[in-house]
Design a protein around this motif. Structure first.
Motif, PDB file in Angstrom:
ATOM      1  N   GLU A 261      -1.203  -7.658   3.503  1.00 27.53           N
ATOM      2  CA  GLU A 261      -1.923  -8.139   2.236  1.00 27.53           C
ATOM      3  C   GLU A 261      -3.062  -8.865   2.525  1.00 27.53           C
ATOM      4  O   GLU A 261      -4.338  -8.784   2.369  1.00 27.53           O
ATOM      5  CB  GLU A 261      -1.307  -8.756   1.357  1.00 27.53           C
ATOM      6  CG  GLU A 261      -0.700  -9.973   1.336  1.00 27.53           C
ATOM      7  CD  GLU A 261       0.092 -10.784   0.216  1.00 27.53           C
ATOM      8  OE1 GLU A 261      -0.444 -11.612  -0.502  1.00 27.53           O
ATOM      9  OE2 GLU A 261       0.902 -10.277  -0.250  1.00 27.53           O
TER      10      GLU A 261
ATOM     11  N   ARG B  24      -2.897   0.416  -3.663  1.00 32.27           N
ATOM     12  CA  ARG B  24      -2.264  -0.724  -3.622  1.00 32.27           C
ATOM     13  C   ARG B  24      -1.613  -1.137  -4.874  1.00 32.27           C
ATOM     14  O   ARG B  24      -2.299  -1.026  -5.933  1.00 32.27           O
ATOM     15  CB  ARG B  24      -3.300  -1.931  -3.095  1.00 32.27           C
ATOM     16  CG  ARG B  24      -2.634  -3.079  -3.056  1.00 32.27           C
ATOM     17  CD  ARG B  24      -3.576  -4.404  -2.624  1.00 32.27           C
ATOM     18  NE  ARG B  24      -4.358  -4.145  -1.403  1.00 32.27           N
ATOM     19  CZ  ARG B  24      -4.088  -4.540  -0.177  1.00 32.27           C
ATOM     20  NH1 ARG B  24      -2.915  -5.031   0.051  1.00 32.27           N
ATOM     21  NH2 ARG B  24      -4.834  -4.197   0.858  1.00 32.27           N
TER      22      ARG B  24
ATOM     23  N   ILE C  94       0.776  -1.202  -0.061  1.00 28.27           N
ATOM     24  CA  ILE C  94       0.076   0.126   0.074  1.00 28.27           C
ATOM     25  C   ILE C  94       0.996   1.288  -0.058  1.00 28.27           C
ATOM     26  O   ILE C  94       1.746   1.256   0.845  1.00 28.27           O
ATOM     27  CB  ILE C  94      -0.992  -0.096   0.993  1.00 28.27           C
ATOM     28  CG1 ILE C  94      -2.109  -1.298   1.233  1.00 28.27           C
ATOM     29  CG2 ILE C  94      -1.702   1.260   1.387  1.00 28.27           C
ATOM     30  CD1 ILE C  94      -2.729  -1.265   2.314  1.00 28.27           C
TER      31      ILE C  94
END
Length: 186
Positions: A186, A81, A67
């Motif tokens: 993630e 992202r 990110i």
């Protein structure tokens, strides 16, 4: 009188050093950012406050699904992202991300996929060639970024691939509000 004057000078030096350290840390190492809007839901919420690591990409390249915060063209900083890396071809077809023709799992979208209705789509189909710039592969020193809330995100589908020199840093720690305090993975 001299002793009191020396105390004031010592305090002034300490305050100046503290301000200098804060300035250095904020300019070159870490910086706060406030998430503005719903484009990264459900991972990040509107008004989440995060720490941006500004030096990490000086020693390594961004990785898929990091990110990142970057300077958007003629606008404020965005947080999205990383999906595509230099030299890759990206496409989404029927809710599946393909990198260089191979399907890639996006685990951070699982909650959205479970919550969507049959007629809704998470990500509209697209290919890299259809995005601004019309590239066949992501150019060197660029990345392709998407928001997790694909139906409500201004990202590479609208603004094109992002030059690496526009990337401010990696955002991976939510520090406020306290109930959301966490390291984002993630």
């Amino acid at each position: 009188m001299t002793k009191k004057k020396n105390q004031w000078i010592e305090w002034l030096k300490a305050i100046l050093i503290a301000f200098g350290l804060v300035f250095f840390i904020r300019m070159f190492l870490f910086s706060p950012i406030v998430v503005d809007g719903p484009s990264m839901l459900p991972t990040l919420h509107d008004r989440d406050q995060m720490i941006v690591n500004k030096f990490i990409y000086k020693i390594k390249e961004p990785e898929r699904f990091d990110i990142v915060v970057f300077h958007a063209p003629n606008q404020k900083d965005f947080i999205k992202r990383v999906i595509g890396l230099p030299g890759e071809h990206v496409k989404v077809k029927d809710e599946v991300l393909y990198i260089n023709g191979k399907p890639v799992e996006e685990p951070f979208l699982e909650d959205l996929k479970r919550a969507k209705k049959e007629y809704q789509s998470i990500t509209n189909d697209f290919t890299l060639e259809e995005l601004p710039g019309g590239y066949e592969e992501i150019p060197e020193d660029h990345i392709l970024v998407l928001g997790d809330n694909r139906g409500n995100s201004t990202d590479s589908r609208m603004i094109g691939v992002i030059p690496l020199d526009e990337v401010v840093g990696k955002a991976s720690v939510i520090y406020w509000p306290p109930e959301r305090m966490q390291i984002v993975r993630e």
